[in-house]
Design a protein around this motif. Structure first.
Motif, PDB file in Angstrom:
ATOM      1  N   PHE A  63     -40.902 -17.812 -21.263  1.00 39.77           N
ATOM      2  CA  PHE A  63     -40.133 -19.036 -21.113  1.00 39.77           C
ATOM      3  C   PHE A  63     -38.663 -18.693 -21.299  1.00 39.77           C
ATOM      4  O   PHE A  63     -38.322 -17.621 -21.826  1.00 39.77           O
ATOM      5  CB  PHE A  63     -40.584 -20.102 -22.123  1.00 39.77           C
ATOM      6  CG  PHE A  63     -40.446 -19.681 -23.566  1.00 39.77           C
ATOM      7  CD1 PHE A  63     -39.295 -19.970 -24.296  1.00 39.77           C
ATOM      8  CD2 PHE A  63     -41.464 -18.973 -24.197  1.00 39.77           C
ATOM      9  CE1 PHE A  63     -39.162 -19.568 -25.610  1.00 39.77           C
ATOM     10  CE2 PHE A  63     -41.336 -18.562 -25.520  1.00 39.77           C
ATOM     11  CZ  PHE A  63     -40.184 -18.860 -26.235  1.00 39.77           C
ATOM     12  N   VAL A  64     -37.791 -19.593 -20.891  1.00 37.85           N
ATOM     13  CA  VAL A  64     -36.354 -19.383 -21.016  1.00 37.85           C
ATOM     14  C   VAL A  64     -35.880 -19.970 -22.331  1.00 37.85           C
ATOM     15  O   VAL A  64     -36.267 -21.084 -22.723  1.00 37.85           O
ATOM     16  CB  VAL A  64     -35.594 -20.026 -19.836  1.00 37.85           C
ATOM     17  CG1 VAL A  64     -34.084 -19.847 -20.005  1.00 37.85           C
ATOM     18  CG2 VAL A  64     -36.057 -19.401 -18.526  1.00 37.85           C
ATOM     19  N   SER A  65     -35.031 -19.229 -23.043  1.00 38.91           N
ATOM     20  CA  SER A  65     -34.563 -19.648 -24.357  1.00 38.91           C
ATOM     21  C   SER A  65     -33.683 -20.886 -24.270  1.00 38.91           C
ATOM     22  O   SER A  65     -33.187 -21.251 -23.200  1.00 38.91           O
ATOM     23  CB  SER A  65     -33.786 -18.513 -25.029  1.00 38.91           C
ATOM     24  OG  SER A  65     -32.618 -18.196 -24.291  1.00 38.91           O
ATOM     25  N   ASN A  66     -33.457 -21.520 -25.426  1.00 42.04           N
ATOM     26  CA  ASN A  66     -32.691 -22.767 -25.487  1.00 42.04           C
ATOM     27  C   ASN A  66     -31.266 -22.613 -24.960  1.00 42.04           C
ATOM     28  O   ASN A  66     -30.692 -23.547 -24.407  1.00 42.04           O
ATOM     29  CB  ASN A  66     -32.648 -23.292 -26.929  1.00 42.04           C
ATOM     30  CG  ASN A  66     -31.886 -22.347 -27.859  1.00 42.04           C
ATOM     31  OD1 ASN A  66     -32.273 -21.199 -28.027  1.00 42.04           O
ATOM     32  ND2 ASN A  66     -30.822 -22.822 -28.473  1.00 42.04           N
ATOM     33  N   ASP A  67     -30.687 -21.417 -25.123  1.00 45.14           N
ATOM     34  CA  ASP A  67     -29.309 -21.194 -24.661  1.00 45.14           C
ATOM     35  C   ASP A  67     -29.260 -20.501 -23.304  1.00 45.14           C
ATOM     36  O   ASP A  67     -28.190 -20.065 -22.868  1.00 45.14           O
ATOM     37  CB  ASP A  67     -28.536 -20.377 -25.699  1.00 45.14           C
ATOM     38  CG  ASP A  67     -29.241 -19.076 -26.066  1.00 45.14           C
ATOM     39  OD1 ASP A  67     -30.296 -18.774 -25.464  1.00 45.14           O
ATOM     40  OD2 ASP A  67     -28.758 -18.382 -26.977  1.00 45.14           O
ATOM     41  N   GLU A 111     -35.183 -14.370 -21.493  1.00 46.30           N
ATOM     42  CA  GLU A 111     -36.582 -14.658 -21.217  1.00 46.30           C
ATOM     43  C   GLU A 111     -37.368 -14.185 -22.431  1.00 46.30           C
ATOM     44  O   GLU A 111     -37.321 -13.007 -22.791  1.00 46.30           O
ATOM     45  CB  GLU A 111     -37.052 -13.912 -19.970  1.00 46.30           C
ATOM     46  CG  GLU A 111     -38.510 -14.175 -19.630  1.00 46.30           C
ATOM     47  CD  GLU A 111     -39.006 -13.336 -18.462  1.00 46.30           C
ATOM     48  OE1 GLU A 111     -39.102 -13.878 -17.354  1.00 46.30           O
ATOM     49  OE2 GLU A 111     -39.278 -12.138 -18.687  1.00 46.30           O
ATOM     50  N   VAL A 112     -38.071 -15.087 -23.072  1.00 43.76           N
ATOM     51  CA  VAL A 112     -38.795 -14.795 -24.306  1.00 43.76           C
ATOM     52  C   VAL A 112     -40.284 -14.788 -24.007  1.00 43.76           C
ATOM     53  O   VAL A 112     -40.780 -15.636 -23.246  1.00 43.76           O
ATOM     54  CB  VAL A 112     -38.469 -15.839 -25.395  1.00 43.76           C
ATOM     55  CG1 VAL A 112     -39.189 -15.493 -26.699  1.00 43.76           C
ATOM     56  CG2 VAL A 112     -36.967 -15.933 -25.622  1.00 43.76           C
ATOM     57  N   GLU A 113     -40.985 -13.841 -24.590  1.00 43.39           N
ATOM     58  CA  GLU A 113     -42.430 -13.731 -24.353  1.00 43.39           C
ATOM     59  C   GLU A 113     -43.206 -14.231 -25.557  1.00 43.39           C
ATOM     60  O   GLU A 113     -42.815 -14.017 -26.714  1.00 43.39           O
ATOM     61  CB  GLU A 113     -42.822 -12.281 -24.059  1.00 43.39           C
ATOM     62  CG  GLU A 113     -44.283 -12.135 -23.645  1.00 43.39           C
ATOM     63  CD  GLU A 113     -44.608 -10.763 -23.088  1.00 43.39           C
ATOM     64  OE1 GLU A 113     -45.484 -10.665 -22.211  1.00 43.39           O
ATOM     65  OE2 GLU A 113     -43.969  -9.778 -23.528  1.00 43.39           O
ATOM     66  N   VAL A 132     -38.878 -19.988 -31.309  1.00 45.12           N
ATOM     67  CA  VAL A 132     -40.237 -20.335 -31.733  1.00 45.12           C
ATOM     68  C   VAL A 132     -40.580 -21.757 -31.289  1.00 45.12           C
ATOM     69  O   VAL A 132     -41.663 -22.010 -30.733  1.00 45.12           O
ATOM     70  CB  VAL A 132     -40.393 -20.180 -33.253  1.00 45.12           C
ATOM     71  CG1 VAL A 132     -41.775 -20.652 -33.699  1.00 45.12           C
ATOM     72  CG2 VAL A 132     -40.175 -18.726 -33.675  1.00 45.12           C
ATOM     73  N   LEU A 133     -39.655 -22.693 -31.498  1.00 47.93           N
ATOM     74  CA  LEU A 133     -39.915 -24.085 -31.111  1.00 47.93           C
ATOM     75  C   LEU A 133     -39.996 -24.237 -29.595  1.00 47.93           C
ATOM     76  O   LEU A 133     -40.819 -25.008 -29.085  1.00 47.93           O
ATOM     77  CB  LEU A 133     -38.833 -24.995 -31.680  1.00 47.93           C
ATOM     78  CG  LEU A 133     -38.826 -25.159 -33.207  1.00 47.93           C
ATOM     79  CD1 LEU A 133     -37.697 -26.082 -33.643  1.00 47.93           C
ATOM     80  CD2 LEU A 133     -40.170 -25.685 -33.704  1.00 47.93           C
ATOM     81  N   TYR A 134     -39.157 -23.510 -28.865  1.00 50.16           N
ATOM     82  CA  TYR A 134     -39.224 -23.579 -27.407  1.00 50.16           C
ATOM     83  C   TYR A 134     -40.523 -22.965 -26.890  1.00 50.16           C
ATOM     84  O   TYR A 134     -41.087 -23.423 -25.894  1.00 50.16           O
ATOM     85  CB  TYR A 134     -38.012 -22.878 -26.782  1.00 50.16           C
ATOM     86  CG  TYR A 134     -36.861 -23.818 -26.508  1.00 50.16           C
ATOM     87  CD1 TYR A 134     -36.296 -24.566 -27.544  1.00 50.16           C
ATOM     88  CD2 TYR A 134     -36.339 -23.967 -25.238  1.00 50.16           C
ATOM     89  CE1 TYR A 134     -35.243 -25.438 -27.299  1.00 50.16           C
ATOM     90  CE2 TYR A 134     -35.282 -24.837 -24.981  1.00 50.16           C
ATOM     91  CZ  TYR A 134     -34.742 -25.570 -26.016  1.00 50.16           C
ATOM     92  OH  TYR A 134     -33.708 -26.441 -25.780  1.00 50.16           O
ATOM     93  N   ALA A 157     -45.876 -23.950 -24.597  1.00 49.77           N
ATOM     94  CA  ALA A 157     -47.332 -23.888 -24.709  1.00 49.77           C
ATOM     95  C   ALA A 157     -47.947 -25.281 -24.599  1.00 49.77           C
ATOM     96  O   ALA A 157     -48.983 -25.460 -23.932  1.00 49.77           O
ATOM     97  CB  ALA A 157     -47.720 -23.237 -26.036  1.00 49.77           C
ATOM     98  N   LEU A 158     -47.323 -26.273 -25.215  1.00 47.52           N
ATOM     99  CA  LEU A 158     -47.843 -27.640 -25.159  1.00 47.52           C
ATOM    100  C   LEU A 158     -47.792 -28.195 -23.733  1.00 47.52           C
ATOM    101  O   LEU A 158     -48.730 -28.865 -23.275  1.00 47.52           O
ATOM    102  CB  LEU A 158     -47.044 -28.541 -26.105  1.00 47.52           C
ATOM    103  CG  LEU A 158     -47.230 -28.299 -27.607  1.00 47.52           C
ATOM    104  CD1 LEU A 158     -46.206 -29.098 -28.403  1.00 47.52           C
ATOM    105  CD2 LEU A 158     -48.644 -28.667 -28.038  1.00 47.52           C
ATOM    106  N   ARG A 159     -46.696 -27.927 -23.033  1.00 42.44           N
ATOM    107  CA  ARG A 159     -46.554 -28.446 -21.666  1.00 42.44           C
ATOM    108  C   ARG A 159     -47.551 -27.805 -20.709  1.00 42.44           C
ATOM    109  O   ARG A 159     -48.056 -28.462 -19.797  1.00 42.44           O
ATOM    110  CB  ARG A 159     -45.129 -28.198 -21.148  1.00 42.44           C
ATOM    111  CG  ARG A 159     -44.054 -29.036 -21.810  1.00 42.44           C
ATOM    112  CD  ARG A 159     -42.765 -28.990 -20.994  1.00 42.44           C
ATOM    113  NE  ARG A 159     -42.334 -27.638 -20.697  1.00 42.44           N
ATOM    114  CZ  ARG A 159     -41.557 -26.895 -21.499  1.00 42.44           C
ATOM    115  NH1 ARG A 159     -41.148 -27.405 -22.653  1.00 42.44           N
ATOM    116  NH2 ARG A 159     -41.199 -25.683 -21.146  1.00 42.44           N
TER     117      ARG A 159
END
Length: 671
Positions: free
Chosen positions: A417-421, A425-427, A505-507, A512-514
């Motif tokens: 996913f792409v980070s908040n800023d 790209e975070v795995e 972590v929150l993103y 995951a929820l979406r």
């Protein structure tokens, strides 16, 4: 063959299969075993390895085995639940050196590969002083007649620091993070000794107030390479360098004088070059390993230092030469995995040797280029494998056949996913629950790794598998600061603790929820150990999305922590200045969970080792009382004889069971 057993199977006799649950429970931990320390004999006919066991009265322990590759038969170098290993082969293959018990004595033992001729050379004393990244403890002379070993002797502070009263004079006065059995540094210094195999005579080669370790004997028998920190203020300035010791005279010559950290020297087969692990910068202290280690080479005379592993923008570990000196092998952290690679010694692009999903933890390269290695797959703890580059490997051990029989293994799926800023790209890795149906809803536990410079991945995770058996998913996010994604990504947490990495972590949770509508948004939990415990405590001060939290060995007050931990340069390394400089003290308090405790509404269960020198238990004590003051439901579980994190299997199993009960208590009933 007193003290040895012959086992006619690969490693150990398989446990008879008994009726059992199809899912893992906490009690299965006691029967699980894993392989480590793979080392081929010089002729390639035998393999030494250790088996890590969880069925003892105290902490996990290892046992040494030697396997004959032709028939798979193994000799055990332990009786009952005695500990032994790891093993180090003599160059002629006639002896194996190891730490173990012989009769009523424990210490450094040499024995023939079939277990015969065992003799005790010396007791073995180590130190509890924090010494990161230590390498080989034993090193044979090329003629197999002498064995160098590292032994700890009392230092000048030892007597006063163990007296009544205890008098402390060192800056680094606390023990290593996982020691857990005492509160203070024993102040013993590591020095190099040599034993004569034939006579048993022992000679001390180094002395003084420094530590010498990570030894390797040169092919010509003249010198022993080692690592030491020779800074005048070595307690406050972490800076390993490479040295060479004349085995006859005891004279020492320095090979490097850098601001980098150098680790684990290994001589090339022709003795002209030394391979080692090193950093490019000084952003590494006793624990804060932000700077990735890479493979380096240096000529034996200390000239022509060059980075061999620059082609790989990831952390490299455990460098070893091929028998012909043409290649240098190493373990590489990459996207949650630990891979095995090799790099041409002359320079060039690296080749992947073991690139399967999972974790290589040890390996050995034979003279015919065959490789033995231990590997944890998504479906099992580490087992021993054997093969040749470019060809399928053969599995040599199946240590958990009895435990795994009939068990369901939950799948682990990566996603990004792409980070908040929008910078990275975070795995993340999602372990899916077992027994899902088309319309079932399942809780999810966010499990945060420590470090912060570490990684999680697809290799078998017992804790997560227990949760999966309950129908719970787990989410592991390799937030910025994690290793395995390049130096820039590891650097991204610098000066920003409890900042954007927490948002990662929150993103990750949001993604995951979406993407997985079967996750129950009303049954979310969060936990983690060390830095993961820190983020778990921080997140419940910033969001109410979690119904229960379990911070384990976590920092809650960055100011107090800095002055209580055994490595007091942690914040200096992570923020670039000391806390008392500029306004960093204010920043540290602004980034401390304790400051925002009034915002917590999530029930919190704190877990901590009583003798944690890394994150002292006072961090949990502060947060516990503060939560009580606020009126938040909280429980504080203290584990005796534990350092940083939990080691004793009964404590690990207890923590899993308590965690399950905590979540079950606070998760609403499923609809």
């Amino acid at each position: 063959m007193t003290g040895f057993r012959l086992l006619i199977l690969a490693g150990i006799v398989a446990v008879p299969v008994m009726p059992q649950s199809r899912t893992f429970t906490a009690s299965d931990l006691y029967r699980l075993r894993s392989a480590a320390g793979a080392m081929l004999s010089p002729d390639g006919a035998r393999l030494a390895y250790t088996v890590d066991r969880n069925d003892g009265a105290g902490r996990p322990y290892s046992q040494l085995f030697v396997m004959t590759l032709a028939d798979g038969g193994s000799v055990s170098f332990s009786k009952g639940n005695e500990a032994s290993g790891p093993g180090e082969w003599s160059p002629d293959g006639q002896w194996i050196a190891y730490n173990g018990k012989l009769g009523d004595s424990f210490g450094l033992i040499v024995a023939h590969p079939d277990g015969s001729g065992a003799k005790l050379l010396s007791s073995l004393q180590w130190t509890n002083s924090p010494l990161p990244g230590t390498g080989k403890r034993f090193a044979w002379s090329p003629d197999s007649k002498r064995l160098a070993f590292v032994y700890a002797v009392p230092g000048p502070e030892t007597a006063e620091a163990t007296g009544d009263p205890i008098v402390i004079t060192r800056y680094l006065y606390k023990p290593d993070y996982n020691e857990g059995l005492s509160h203070f540094n024993d102040n013993r210094r590591l020095h190099i000794f040599v034993a004569d195999i034939a006579t048993g005579a022992i000679r001390q080669l180094t002395d003084g107030t420094h530590y010498e370790h990570s030894i390797d004997w040169s092919p010509d028998g003249r010198e022993i390479a080692f690592v030491s920190n020779r800074e005048p203020n070595e307690d406050q300035f972490f800076n390993y360098d490479l040295f060479a010791l004349d085995a006859a005279s005891g004279a020492i010559r320095r090979l490097t004088a850098t601001e980098n950290a150098e680790y684990q020297p290994r001589w090339s087969p022709d003795g002209k070059t030394i391979a080692y692990l090193g950093t490019r910068r000084g952003l590494t202290d006793l624990e804060t390993t932000m700077e990735d280690t890479h493979v380096w080479l240096i000529d034996a005379d200390g000239r022509n230092r060059r980075e061999l592993g620059m082609d790989i923008d990831n952390r490299q570990l455990d460098a070893t030469w091929s028998s012909d000196g043409q290649w240098v092998y190493c373990i590489v952290e990459k996207r949650g995995n630990f891979l095995l690679a090799r790099i041409p010694a002359a320079g060039g692009r690296a080749e992947s040797i073991v690139a399967d999903r999972g974790s290589v933890s040890s390996y050995s390269v034979g003279r015919d280029d065959n490789i033995a290695y231990t590997f944890a797959s998504p479906g099992d703890l580490a087992q021993v494998f054997y093969g040749k580059p470019g060809q399928p490997s053969r599995k040599l051990t199946d240590l958990n056949a009895g435990v795994m029989a009939g068990k369901q293994i939950a799948a682990v799926a990566p996603f990004t996913f792409v980070s908040n800023d929008n910078k990275y790209e975070v795995e993340a890795f999602l372990t899916k629950p077992l027994n899902m149906t088309a319309d079932s809803k399942h809780p999810l536990i966010v499990v945060i790794h420590g470090g912060p410079h570490g990684q999680q991945g697809p290799a078998f995770n017992f804790h997560n598998q227990v949760y999966a058996g309950l129908g719970w998913a787990t989410l592991m996010v390799n937030y910025r600061g994690s290793t395995g994604y390049g130096q820039k990504f590891a650097d991204a947490v610098f000066g920003d603790q409890n900042g954007n990495e927490a948002q990662d972590v929150l993103y990750g949770l949001s993604a995951a929820l979406r993407r997985n509508l079967w996750i129950d948004r009303d049954r979310l939990g969060v936990e983690g150990v060390s830095y993961g415990g820190q983020l778990s405590a921080w997140l419940v001060t910033q969001t109410n999305i979690f119904k229960a939290a379990i911070p384990i060995a976590g920092i809650t007050n960055l100011v107090s922590y800095n002055y209580m931990t055994y490595y007091n340069q942690y914040e200096q390394m992570e923020f670039g200045i000391f806390p008392h400089q500029d306004n960093l003290m204010d920043t540290l308090w602004q980034r401390s969970a304790l400051k925002y405790v009034a915002q917590v509404h999530t029930p919190v269960m704190l877990m901590h080792g009583e003798n944690d020198a890394d994150v002292p238990i006072a961090e949990a004590e502060q947060f516990y009382i503060a939560l009580k003051d606020v009126g938040v439901e909280t429980v504080f579980v203290r584990y005796p004889r534990e350092g940083h994190g939990l080691r004793e299997p009964k404590h690990v199993a207890d923590s899993i069971e308590r965690s399950i009960q905590w979540y079950q208590k606070h998760f609403p009933q499923a609809h």
